[in-house]
Design a protein around this motif. Structure first.
Motif, PDB file in Angstrom:
ATOM      1  N   PRO A  34       0.829  -1.213   0.000  1.00 59.10           N
ATOM      2  CA  PRO A  34       0.000   0.000   0.000  1.00 59.10           C
ATOM      3  C   PRO A  34       0.861   1.260   0.000  1.00 59.10           C
ATOM      4  CG  PRO A  34      -0.851  -1.594   1.577  1.00 59.10           C
ATOM      5  CD  PRO A  34       0.478  -2.121   1.115  1.00 59.10           C
ATOM      6  N   GLN A  35       0.518   2.204  -0.868  1.00 59.26           N
ATOM      7  CA  GLN A  35       1.277   3.442  -0.993  1.00 59.26           C
ATOM      8  C   GLN A  35       0.578   4.595  -0.279  1.00 59.26           C
ATOM      9  OE1 GLN A  35       4.489   3.501  -2.642  1.00 59.26           O
ATOM     10  NE2 GLN A  35       4.010   1.358  -2.168  1.00 59.26           N
ATOM     11  N   PHE A  36       0.067   4.320   0.894  1.00 61.15           N
ATOM     12  CA  PHE A  36      -0.612   5.327   1.702  1.00 61.15           C
ATOM     13  C   PHE A  36       0.053   5.392   3.070  1.00 61.15           C
ATOM     14  CE2 PHE A  36      -3.755   3.270  -1.089  1.00 61.15           C
ATOM     15  CZ  PHE A  36      -4.060   4.346  -1.908  1.00 61.15           C
ATOM     16  N   SER A  37       0.032   6.565   3.669  1.00 61.33           N
ATOM     17  CA  SER A  37       0.635   6.723   4.984  1.00 61.33           C
ATOM     18  C   SER A  37      -0.084   5.865   6.013  1.00 61.33           C
ATOM     19  CB  SER A  37       0.580   8.195   5.417  1.00 61.33           C
ATOM     20  OG  SER A  37       1.377   8.998   4.577  1.00 61.33           O
ATOM     21  N   SER A 235      -2.624  -0.353   5.987  1.00 64.62           N
ATOM     22  CA  SER A 235      -1.506   0.296   5.298  1.00 64.62           C
ATOM     23  C   SER A 235      -0.294   0.394   6.227  1.00 64.62           C
ATOM     24  CB  SER A 235      -1.905   1.688   4.795  1.00 64.62           C
ATOM     25  OG  SER A 235      -0.924   2.199   3.914  1.00 64.62           O
ATOM     26  N   LYS A 285     -11.638   3.165   4.958  1.00 67.27           N
ATOM     27  CA  LYS A 285     -11.207   4.241   4.051  1.00 67.27           C
ATOM     28  C   LYS A 285     -10.289   3.704   2.961  1.00 67.27           C
ATOM     29  CE  LYS A 285     -11.625   7.896   7.531  1.00 67.27           C
ATOM     30  NZ  LYS A 285     -10.900   8.900   8.364  1.00 67.27           N
ATOM     31  N   PHE A 286      -9.349   2.851   3.355  1.00 65.36           N
ATOM     32  CA  PHE A 286      -8.453   2.273   2.351  1.00 65.36           C
ATOM     33  C   PHE A 286      -9.231   1.394   1.379  1.00 65.36           C
ATOM     34  CE2 PHE A 286      -5.209   2.686   5.904  1.00 65.36           C
ATOM     35  CZ  PHE A 286      -4.657   3.836   5.378  1.00 65.36           C
ATOM     36  N   ILE A 289     -10.760   3.366  -1.378  1.00 60.45           N
ATOM     37  CA  ILE A 289      -9.803   3.784  -2.413  1.00 60.45           C
ATOM     38  C   ILE A 289      -9.521   2.626  -3.368  1.00 60.45           C
ATOM     39  CG2 ILE A 289      -7.448   4.581  -2.852  1.00 60.45           C
ATOM     40  CD1 ILE A 289      -7.547   5.949  -0.089  1.00 60.45           C
ATOM     41  N   TYR A 290      -9.300   1.451  -2.812  1.00 58.78           N
ATOM     42  CA  TYR A 290      -9.023   0.298  -3.673  1.00 58.78           C
ATOM     43  C   TYR A 290     -10.226  -0.022  -4.559  1.00 58.78           C
ATOM     44  CZ  TYR A 290      -4.970  -0.404  -0.651  1.00 58.78           C
ATOM     45  OH  TYR A 290      -3.798  -0.234   0.049  1.00 58.78           O
ATOM     46  N   TYR A 356      -1.913   2.602  -5.439  1.00 60.66           N
ATOM     47  CA  TYR A 356      -1.666   4.039  -5.365  1.00 60.66           C
ATOM     48  C   TYR A 356      -2.972   4.812  -5.189  1.00 60.66           C
ATOM     49  CZ  TYR A 356       2.906   2.843  -7.381  1.00 60.66           C
ATOM     50  OH  TYR A 356       4.147   2.305  -7.620  1.00 60.66           O
ATOM     51  N   ASP A 357      -2.838   6.140  -5.105  1.00 64.24           N
ATOM     52  CA  ASP A 357      -4.007   7.006  -5.141  1.00 64.24           C
ATOM     53  C   ASP A 357      -4.668   6.885  -6.509  1.00 64.24           C
ATOM     54  OD1 ASP A 357      -3.003   9.400  -6.987  1.00 64.24           O
ATOM     55  OD2 ASP A 357      -1.384   8.923  -5.598  1.00 64.24           O
TER      56      ASP A 357
END
Length: 375
Positions: A34-37, A235, A285-286, A289-290, A356-357
């Motif tokens: 995962p490319q999220f903080s 993440s 939330k993640f 996005i996915y 990614y976003d």
């Protein structure tokens, strides 16, 4: 022992010497990272307990962490475990490698079965255990779902399923899982489900293998184990927090084995993991996005959306050469499916990790589409 090259080493060799088109910024769709903080509350929990670095962690893990993981299973799967039915682990990779060695060590002619294509740690464990391997083939013809073949599985010792699947993104329903539980009881083998992607569903929550076990009346989870990790859902792959849960009789002996393995989790990481497993908001939330990324893939590449994961298992002719050309022309890296399988499994597929976003994901998918249309 002769371990095989890891998929990413093979990819580096495949792309070696190719100069990508510098008119495009590099994008890698190869690793399921995962490319999220990582959420701040998890980082705060780690930082606020940093003084615990002067203490040795217990091999069994802190009770607070075990209770948080039990709470996660109760909230999300309506499964209630006791402390003897779960062991916190240093992620799931180490378990997938060392549990088969532990369990198969006293078998005269050990035999293990796992899905093909697969997460390569399964193969590494089989090699280290000197076990005979039975492939549970995943193909387009069987909707990438493992088929029960009683003759092949009659004398197997250990079976590893992976649903939701890495790399194919296929999902087994609870009726299929129940059949596998019943077979594990009938033939007396240990059945593991690697559930690291189970929280990344698009619509409806996905049942655990433990749910299937309860439904067939095996409420003490004899021969049944699951693995899960915080990496994808929160993440937080660097937190290295996972667990193995199920059959307490097996876990009791495995826990003793683990005291010699040296995989105890540093206490600040355990505090961060306790916070993470206690939370369902950030994973939601993640997941959203996915879902949006996979909707973009469906629209741009004209493919069916999977039920779970963040992967697209994309059929591509001559996938190896195509991956090289895509990298050269559009500076996008993808992972050829045959690097994840044996005996031809995964050939003519790419695994795209949409981690990614949405803006970056859309850019990558548009480049992939342009490349495929121009072939």
């Amino acid at each position: 022992m002769e371990f095989k090259k890891y998929p990413f080493e093979k990819l580096s060799e495949l792309l070696d010497g190719i100069k990508p088109n510098n008119n495009y910024s590099p994008i890698s769709l190869t690793i399921g990272e995962p490319q999220f903080s990582t959420p701040n509350f998890i980082k705060d929990a780690v930082c606020s307990s940093i003084d615990l670095l002067n203490k040795y962690p217990k091999s069994a893990g802190e009770v607070e962490l075990k209770e948080a993981q039990i709470g996660y299973l109760s909230r999300n799967f309506n499964i209630d475990l006791n402390l003897e039915q779960i062991i916190p682990t240093f992620g799931t990779r180490e378990v997938l490698f060392n549990f088969p060695q532990f369990y198969l060590s006293e078998k005269k002619s050990p035999k293990i079965a796992y899905v093909n294509p697969f997460y390569q740690i399964y193969e590494g464990a089989a090699i280290a255990s000197r076990a005979e391997v039975i492939y549970l083939e995943l193909s387009k013809e069987n909707s990438f779902l493992p088929i029960i073949d009683k003759e092949k599985l009659r004398d197997v010792d250990l079976v590893i399923l992976n649903t939701p699947s890495n790399p194919t993104a296929s999902v087994m329903d609870i009726d299929e899982l129940k059949k596998w539980v019943e077979l594990a009881l009938e033939f007396d083998f240990v059945l593991i489900n690697d559930e690291c992607y189970i929280d990344l569903y698009l619509k409806e929550p996905i049942p655990s293998l433990l749910n299937a076990s309860v439904e067939v009346g095996n409420s003490d989870f004899k021969n049944i184990l699951i693995l899960n990790s915080i990496s994808k859902r929160s993440s937080a792959p660097g937190l290295r927090s996972g667990f193995i849960a199920g059959d307490s009789a097996i876990l009791k002996d495995y826990m003793r084995y683990r005291t010699y393995v040296g995989a105890a989790i540093p206490l600040p990481l355990q505090m961060g993991a306790t916070a993470a497993w206690s939370d369902d908001e950030a994973p939601s939330k993640f997941r959203a996005i996915y879902k949006e990324n996979l909707e973009l893939a469906s629209e741009i590449l004209n493919v069916d959306m999977p039920e779970a994961t963040f992967y697209i298992w994309l059929e591509v002719k001559d996938a190896l050469n195509a991956a090289k050309e895509l990298y050269k022309k559009y500076n996008v890296k993808v992972l050829p499916g045959e690097f994840l399988g044996r005996d031809g499994a995964g050939a003519n597929y790419w695994r795209l990790a949409l981690v990614y976003d949405t803006t970056t994901t859309k850019e990558a998918l548009v480049r992939v589409k342009k490349f495929l249309e121009g072939r």
